[in-house]
Enzyme design. Structure first.
Site, mmCIF file in Angstrom:
data_model
loop_
_atom_site.group_PDB
_atom_site.id
_atom_site.type_symbol
_atom_site.label_atom_id
_atom_site.label_comp_id
_atom_site.label_asym_id
_atom_site.label_seq_id
_atom_site.Cartn_x
_atom_site.Cartn_y
_atom_site.Cartn_z
ATOM 1 N N HIS A 91 26.498 12.745 -18.478
ATOM 2 C CA HIS A 91 25.614 13.727 -18.114
ATOM 3 C C HIS A 91 26.080 14.491 -17.099
ATOM 4 O O HIS A 91 26.890 14.323 -16.495
ATOM 5 C CB HIS A 91 23.985 13.280 -17.962
ATOM 6 C CG HIS A 91 24.379 12.569 -16.606
ATOM 7 N ND1 HIS A 91 23.949 12.883 -15.532
ATOM 8 C CD2 HIS A 91 24.540 11.141 -16.369
ATOM 9 C CE1 HIS A 91 24.148 12.453 -14.527
ATOM 10 N NE2 HIS A 91 24.292 10.974 -14.936
ATOM 11 N N CYS A 92 25.710 15.745 -16.986
ATOM 12 C CA CYS A 92 26.052 16.700 -15.711
ATOM 13 C C CYS A 92 24.367 16.961 -15.151
ATOM 14 O O CYS A 92 23.440 16.169 -15.368
ATOM 15 C CB CYS A 92 26.654 17.977 -16.316
ATOM 16 S SG CYS A 92 25.682 19.108 -17.427
#
Length: 358
Positions: A91-92
């Site tokens: 994820h970011c």
């Protein structure tokens, strides 16, 4: 193969968890168990952000690929070493271009990749709501030196649900609390760790929590959780002064005189100048039981004040001569005869005591 999952499914999914945000973002707060796997360094992220503001999206994307492109082969190698033959979750911040770019690279390298819809921002929103979820609670109380932390660990070993806030905060909660501990997490990370643990508890079973103030070192207990703790009944360990001093010497006697003196200086205003000087002189002479006996005058007053502030049931339990494991057994025997509840309007203070023969 790449798929995007909502938060609950993402957290429950198998696979190594990679956080592709910058190192500074990761250090500020991350999903517990995640590994920092940055697409950009902090400086590169700043460059891309400045480019976006000054020249627009297309130019920023082009710069991003120029900066990250040479790293792609290394990303695949590194991810394989972390994941083995298993899947990868990543994820970011918002579930946007950074996670999409890394997911594409790893997918091209033959890895099975799952991304988080909404990114870390979605996790943080969730983490801030979790401490308001109600759980039945037992507060483990007792004056300084009664061995509460060791008893909490004994309860965990017996399969009880335990939220060890001091372990999460890397701090024992007093002016001596940072001794021998790793650096404290950011408050954001403290909240994240609490949220994951709290969400994982069975809501039909009680959670044991050591009595704490709102702050544990630099970390703040989330207000919704602290309100639940403040309304919960207290099972209070009671030990003779001599045993308390033995425990304190065992827990803190291994630290240097300079460390002990510095910790004492931190409570000078509350302990008083004369008592502080007396305590320091005793510490310097390594007369630790006498020094800690003097320091307890402050800590006992603080603990007593906190008890009188809270109108909740309190059950003093005599544990003289008992080990942490024996204390855990005694607490469980007593607690199972009572409901562990959280009440908006708790009953009046109860001083029912359980003696060794009781």
């Amino acid at each position: 193969m790449t798929q995007a999952l909502a938060l609950s499914d993402f957290l429950a999914a198998p696979g190594v968890l990679l956080d592709v945000r910058s190192p500074a973002e990761f250090a500020q707060g991350h999903i517990p168990g995640a590994i920092s796997f940055p697409l950009f360094t902090d400086d590169e992220r700043a460059q891309v952000g400045t480019c976006y503001k000054q020249q627009g999206r297309d130019a920023a994307v082009e710069l991003g690929f120029a900066l990250a492109g040479p790293k792609f082969a290394g990303f695949i190698t590194q991810a394989r070493s972390l994941a083995g033959n298993g899947p990868v979750r990543l994820h970011c911040w918002r579930g946007g271009m950074r996670s999409e770019a890394v997911a594409w690279v790893l997918g091209m390298g033959g890895l099975s990749v799952t991304t988080l819809v909404g990114g870390y921002k979605t996790f943080r929103r969730w983490a801030l709501t979790v401490p308001a979820w109600t759980r039945p609670i037992w507060i483990l109380g007792g004056m300084t030196g009664t061995g509460k932390t060791a008893v909490l660990h004994a309860l965990a070993e017996r399969g009880e649900q335990v939220l060890d806030l001091e372990a999460i905060a890397h701090h024992r909660g007093s002016s001596f609390g940072m001794l021998g501990q790793p650096p404290q997490p950011t408050n954001e990370q403290f909240e994240n760790e609490i949220a994951v643990r709290w969400a994982g508890f069975d809501p039909t079973r009680p959670v044991w929590i050591e009595a704490e103030s709102k702050r544990i070192g630099l970390c703040r207990v989330p207000e919704p959780l602290f309100r639940q703790m403040d309304r919960a009944a207290v099972l209070e360990l009671v030990r003779p002064q001599a045993e308390r001093l033995e425990i304190l010497v065992r827990d803190y006697g291994g630290f240097s005189t300079d460390d002990l003196v510095a910790a004492t200086e931190r409570i000078r205003k509350r302990l008083g100048g004369l008592r502080t000087q007396e305590a320091i002189a005793l510490l310097q002479a390594r007369r630790l039981p006498e020094a800690f006996d003097l320091l307890l005058t402050y800590y006992d007053k603080t603990y007593t004040y906190d008890l009188t502030r809270r109108s909740v049931p309190r059950y003093p339990i005599e544990v003289a001569g008992l080990s942490a494991a024996e204390c855990g057994d005694r607490l469980l025997a007593f607690a199972r005869a009572l409901p562990a509840t959280v009440s908006e309007d708790p009953p009046a203070l109860c001083d029912l005591a359980l003696t060794p023969d009781g």
